[in-house]
Every structure is written in structure tokens, then in C-alpha cells.
Scaffold this active site. Structure first.
Site, PDB file in Angstrom:
ATOM      1  N   GLU A 233      45.660  -3.326  52.278  1.00  0.00           N
ATOM      2  CA  GLU A 233      46.005  -2.458  53.426  1.00  0.00           C
ATOM      3  C   GLU A 233      45.553  -3.117  54.725  1.00  0.00           C
ATOM      4  O   GLU A 233      44.442  -3.626  54.812  1.00  0.00           O
ATOM      5  CB  GLU A 233      45.314  -1.100  53.244  1.00  0.00           C
ATOM      6  CG  GLU A 233      45.653  -0.122  54.345  1.00  0.00           C
ATOM      7  CD  GLU A 233      45.189   1.288  54.028  1.00  0.00           C
ATOM      8  OE1 GLU A 233      45.516   1.804  52.939  1.00  0.00           O
ATOM      9  OE2 GLU A 233      44.490   1.874  54.874  1.00  0.00           O
TER      10      GLU A 233
ATOM     11  N   TYR B 216      42.731  12.057  46.023  1.00  0.00           N
ATOM     12  CA  TYR B 216      41.310  12.116  46.402  1.00  0.00           C
ATOM     13  C   TYR B 216      40.427  12.377  45.178  1.00  0.00           C
ATOM     14  O   TYR B 216      40.241  13.549  44.783  1.00  0.00           O
ATOM     15  CB  TYR B 216      41.105  13.213  47.469  1.00  0.00           C
ATOM     16  CG  TYR B 216      41.888  12.907  48.721  1.00  0.00           C
ATOM     17  CD1 TYR B 216      41.308  12.211  49.769  1.00  0.00           C
ATOM     18  CD2 TYR B 216      43.236  13.262  48.824  1.00  0.00           C
ATOM     19  CE1 TYR B 216      42.047  11.878  50.903  1.00  0.00           C
ATOM     20  CE2 TYR B 216      43.990  12.930  49.946  1.00  0.00           C
ATOM     21  CZ  TYR B 216      43.380  12.243  50.979  1.00  0.00           C
ATOM     22  OH  TYR B 216      44.113  11.894  52.098  1.00  0.00           O
TER      23      TYR B 216
HETATM   24  P1  FAD Z   1      47.817  16.523  52.534  1.00  0.00           P
HETATM   25  O1  FAD Z   1      48.237  16.136  51.165  1.00  0.00           O
HETATM   26  O2  FAD Z   1      48.815  17.216  53.389  1.00  0.00           O
HETATM   27  O3  FAD Z   1      46.523  17.448  52.380  1.00  0.00           O
HETATM   28  C1  FAD Z   1      45.720  17.780  53.513  1.00  0.00           C
HETATM   29  C2  FAD Z   1      44.813  18.963  53.141  1.00  0.00           C
HETATM   30  O4  FAD Z   1      45.600  20.150  53.061  1.00  0.00           O
HETATM   31  C3  FAD Z   1      44.129  18.836  51.783  1.00  0.00           C
HETATM   32  O5  FAD Z   1      42.872  19.450  51.877  1.00  0.00           O
HETATM   33  C4  FAD Z   1      45.051  19.598  50.851  1.00  0.00           C
HETATM   34  O6  FAD Z   1      44.361  20.051  49.685  1.00  0.00           O
HETATM   35  C5  FAD Z   1      45.514  20.725  51.757  1.00  0.00           C
HETATM   36  N1  FAD Z   1      46.889  21.184  51.466  1.00  0.00           N
HETATM   37  C6  FAD Z   1      47.969  20.432  51.271  1.00  0.00           C
HETATM   38  N2  FAD Z   1      49.077  21.199  51.079  1.00  0.00           N
HETATM   39  C7  FAD Z   1      48.668  22.478  51.191  1.00  0.00           C
HETATM   40  C8  FAD Z   1      49.334  23.734  51.151  1.00  0.00           C
HETATM   41  N3  FAD Z   1      50.646  23.820  50.945  1.00  0.00           N
HETATM   42  N4  FAD Z   1      48.578  24.840  51.325  1.00  0.00           N
HETATM   43  C9  FAD Z   1      47.257  24.768  51.558  1.00  0.00           C
HETATM   44  N5  FAD Z   1      46.565  23.596  51.611  1.00  0.00           N
HETATM   45  C10 FAD Z   1      47.267  22.488  51.444  1.00  0.00           C
HETATM   46  N6  FAD Z   1      45.528   8.670  57.967  1.00  0.00           N
HETATM   47  C11 FAD Z   1      46.245   8.272  59.046  1.00  0.00           C
HETATM   48  O7  FAD Z   1      46.210   8.932  60.089  1.00  0.00           O
HETATM   49  N7  FAD Z   1      46.996   7.129  58.988  1.00  0.00           N
HETATM   50  C12 FAD Z   1      47.088   6.363  57.895  1.00  0.00           C
HETATM   51  O8  FAD Z   1      47.789   5.355  57.882  1.00  0.00           O
HETATM   52  C13 FAD Z   1      46.349   6.758  56.724  1.00  0.00           C
HETATM   53  N8  FAD Z   1      46.395   6.039  55.577  1.00  0.00           N
HETATM   54  C14 FAD Z   1      45.760   6.502  54.455  1.00  0.00           C
HETATM   55  C15 FAD Z   1      45.875   5.779  53.255  1.00  0.00           C
HETATM   56  C16 FAD Z   1      45.247   6.234  52.095  1.00  0.00           C
HETATM   57  C17 FAD Z   1      45.391   5.444  50.807  1.00  0.00           C
HETATM   58  C18 FAD Z   1      44.485   7.442  52.128  1.00  0.00           C
HETATM   59  C19 FAD Z   1      43.796   7.933  50.885  1.00  0.00           C
HETATM   60  C20 FAD Z   1      44.336   8.149  53.309  1.00  0.00           C
HETATM   61  C21 FAD Z   1      44.985   7.694  54.489  1.00  0.00           C
HETATM   62  N9  FAD Z   1      44.885   8.380  55.693  1.00  0.00           N
HETATM   63  C22 FAD Z   1      45.579   7.959  56.805  1.00  0.00           C
HETATM   64  C23 FAD Z   1      44.021   9.559  55.811  1.00  0.00           C
HETATM   65  C24 FAD Z   1      44.777  10.866  55.511  1.00  0.00           C
HETATM   66  O9  FAD Z   1      45.825  11.033  56.425  1.00  0.00           O
HETATM   67  C25 FAD Z   1      43.751  11.984  55.635  1.00  0.00           C
HETATM   68  O10 FAD Z   1      42.879  11.963  54.543  1.00  0.00           O
HETATM   69  C26 FAD Z   1      44.333  13.379  55.870  1.00  0.00           C
HETATM   70  O11 FAD Z   1      43.258  14.226  56.214  1.00  0.00           O
HETATM   71  C27 FAD Z   1      45.024  13.985  54.629  1.00  0.00           C
HETATM   72  O12 FAD Z   1      46.207  13.360  54.366  1.00  0.00           O
HETATM   73  P2  FAD Z   1      47.071  13.739  53.063  1.00  0.00           P
HETATM   74  O13 FAD Z   1      48.358  13.056  53.200  1.00  0.00           O
HETATM   75  O14 FAD Z   1      46.278  13.535  51.843  1.00  0.00           O
HETATM   76  O15 FAD Z   1      47.262  15.303  53.349  1.00  0.00           O
END
Ligand code: FAD
Length: 288
Positions: free
Chosen positions: A17, A147
Site C-alpha cells: 500500500e 477489522y
Molecule cells: P464501514 O464498513 O462503512 O464501517 C464503518 C463503521 O460503521 C463500522 O463501525 C461499522 O461496523 C459501522 N457500520 C457499517 N454499516 C453500518 C450500518 N448499516 N449500520 C450501522 N453501522 C454500520 N481511510 C481513508 O480515508 N482512506 C483510505 O485510503 C483508507 N484505506 C484503508 C485501507 C485499509 C486496508 C483499511 C483497513 C482501512 C483504510 N482506511 C482508509 C480507514 C477506513 O476508512 C476507516 O477505518 C473507516 O473508519 C471505516 O471504513 P470502512 O470502509 O471499514 O467503513
């Protein structure tokens, strides 16, 4: 090539990455990193999007360069934060014309001075973004984040795993996990997600702690548990950057060796734009 096909054809998928330069900063150093990473033959290189306030245009540019200039497979991250449907359409059209086929659909890091409601977005969660991309232009291979210790905002690990199921049902073909420093969390997570029927490949996110200062920043972001062995290493070498880097590389290498023994689908290395770390770790752990 679509990343889901790489997982089908490879025993262990190795990916790195990188993050794009800040707006106005020179691009030479990131381009050098990408060039250097090529010597480790990664199966794909992912480019972060808007993380820590970095440029979003830079992400698109880097993903296209990885594909067309350096002839490697890019995985472009795309986030919900500050993203409207029309932005997504423009981006999808642009990258598909340039041959970029893979997107990591994320909610995104929320800027420290704001909450999510104050961001301007048509998507609340990563599953909404994934579903929109699938319904709007079903030609991309999508990945999502997982996670092993639960997302920091999630009520429980079980609830967070239900969210992972939603993301897979929205069209994701693979998962890349948040960093973890204790492999047992990853193994327990795999058991749990397999039990509820998730079958897509999961790459383990590995962060080499090469600087003592880095660890506290990383824990703040990921809330990953730090084992006592890593705390002792950081304590011992916090004033000695050279020895800290060696010990950090050794720790990450041991983690990867153990994951390989346990049949991991893939290793995703958070390189922090340091190709030398990726070269050493992939060679010491026999990934390359
Ligand atoms: P989601 O899957 O949308 O989840 C976010 C939160 O909401 C979680 O607590 C989940 O349990 C909860 N949730 C989801 N859906 C629902 C629902 N329908 N109802 C209620 N609760 C719900 N961040 C950046 O800004 N840029 C990047 O390029 C980036 N790259 C990353 C790469 C990797 C490999 C990882 C692991 C993380 C990366 N992140 C990045 C960080 C990530 O964006 C954050 O961890 C963010 O807070 C959560 O993203 P997510 O896509 O997992 O969110």
C-alpha cells in the site's frame, strides 16, 4: 487483471500500500517508491484516498501510473467521506478508460475536526458505496476493509462482522484487514467470519513498526492491541532508529512467517512509501 482472479491463481497474494503526495508536493519520491516496489513483484499495489487529508486527485493519477507506466495492477481506494454520486461516476469513467479494474470501497477516515454528518456525502457506509459502484458500472472488482479486533466505532466485533457480511453482499470479492500485531486476533476473526459463511479471500494487513514514534500514531488510528514483545522492542530501541528499523522488520517478518504457516490468502504490507521495507520483509519471509 481483476484481483479476484489473482487470488484464484496464487497461493499467497502479496500486495503493498502506498499513499499519494500531498497537494503541491513533488511526485518524484512516490514514483521512485513505485518503481522500486516493482522489484518485489507485488501482485497489486493499493493507493490510499484522502487518508489524513491527502489529495484525492493524486490517488487517481497514481493508480493510472501504476497500471500504464509501471505495468503493475493497481487497487484504487475510494471513500464515502465528501463523495457525491456524480464524483463517483466521473472517477469510474476516468479510471475505466485507463484500464484500472479494482477498487477498495471504504467509508473513509473522518477528518479530526469533523463528524461524519458534517461531511458532504451521498453514502453513509462502505456497503452503500460498493452497492452503488456495482449497480452503476458493474465492471470493477471490489475489495473492502475488515477489522480483526472490530472497528473502533462498532458496538461489538459481532456487529462489525455483520457489517462485513453487508459489504460482501453489496458486491465485494475480497477483504483486506486493518493492521494487527498479534496473529491470534486474525485467526479468531477468520474462524468467526468463515462460520457465518464468508468465503471470499482475506489478506492480512501488516504494518512494519520501523520507528518508535510511528507506533503510537498507528495505535491511535487502528486501536490495534500491542503485544508486550513489541512494547519491549520499542522501549529498547526508541533512541536508536537503525536498530529500531531492524527489530521492526524482524517482528513483521515473524508475523508473516506464522501467517504463511497458517495458510493465509494474502499479505498486504502498509509500506508507508518505503520500498526498502517491502523488499527486506518480502525477501526475509520468503514471500518473494
Ligand atoms: P464501514 O464498513 O462503512 O464501517 C464503518 C463503521 O460503521 C463500522 O463501525 C461499522 O461496523 C459501522 N457500520 C457499517 N454499516 C453500518 C450500518 N448499516 N449500520 C450501522 N453501522 C454500520 N481511510 C481513508 O480515508 N482512506 C483510505 O485510503 C483508507 N484505506 C484503508 C485501507 C485499509 C486496508 C483499511 C483497513 C482501512 C483504510 N482506511 C482508509 C480507514 C477506513 O476508512 C476507516 O477505518 C473507516 O473508519 C471505516 O471504513 P470502512 O470502509 O471499514 O467503513
Amino acid at each position: 487483471m481483476k484481483i479476484r482472479n489473482i487470488y484464484r491463481n496464487k497461493k499467497i497474494v502479496f500486495s503493498c500500500e502506498v499513499f499519494p503526495p500531498k497537494p503541491g508536493a513533488k511526485k518524484d519520491s512516490i514514483l521512485e517508491t513505485i518503481r522500486d516496489l516493482k522489484s518485489t513483484s507485488p501482485d497489486f499495489i493499493s493507493v490510499t484516498y484522502g487518508a489524513g487529508g491527502e489529495t484525492k486527485e493524486g490517488t487517481i493519477e497514481m493508480a493510472i501510473k501504476i497500471k500504464n507506466t509501471y505495468e503493475m495492477e493497481p487497487l484504487m481506494h475510494l471513500t464515502c467521506v465528501d463523495t457525491k454520486k456524480e464524483n463517483v461516476e466521473t472517477i469510474l469513467n476516468k479510471i475505466s478508460q485507463e484500464g484500472v479494474e479494482n477498487i477498495l470501497a471504504l467509508r473513509g477516515d473522518i477528518p479530526a475536526d469533523r463528524n461524519f454528518k458534517s461531511t458532504v456525502s451521498d453514502f453513509s457506509y462502505a456497503c452503500d458505496l460498493a452497492a452503488y459502484i456495482k449497480s452503476h458500472m458493474d465492471k470493477f472488482c471490489l475489495g473492502v476493509a475488515g477489522y480483526p479486533e472490530g472497528h473502533p466505532e462498532a458496538y461489538s466485533l459481532e456487529k462489525d462482522i455483520k457489517n462485513l457480511v453487508r459489504k460482501i453482499h453489496s458486491g465485494a470479492s475480497f477483504v483486506i484487514t486493518q493492521m494487527f500485531f498479534k496473529n491470534d486476533f486474525f485467526y479468531a476473526y477468520l474462524d468467526k467470519i468463515k462460520k457465518i459463511g464468508i468465503k471470499v479471500p482475506v489478506s492480512a494487513g501488516i504494518m512494519p513498526v520501523f520507528k518508535a514514534k510511528l507506533l503510537s500514531r498507528m495505535i491511535k488510528l487502528s486501536r490495534a492491541t500491542v503485544p508486550s514483545e513489541l512494547i519491549s522492542i520499542v522501549e529498547k530501541y526508541k533512541e536508536n532508529d537503525v536498530e529500531m528499523e531492524k527489530a521492526g522488520i524482524e517482528f513483521a517478518t515473524k508475523q508473516i512467517e506464522d501467517l504463511i504457516k497458517h495458510g493465509v490468502d494474502g499479505i498486504h504490507l502498509f509500506t508507508i512509501n518505503r520500498a526498502s521495507l517491502a523488499k527486506k520483509i518480502s525477501s526475509y519471509s520468503n514471500l518473494r
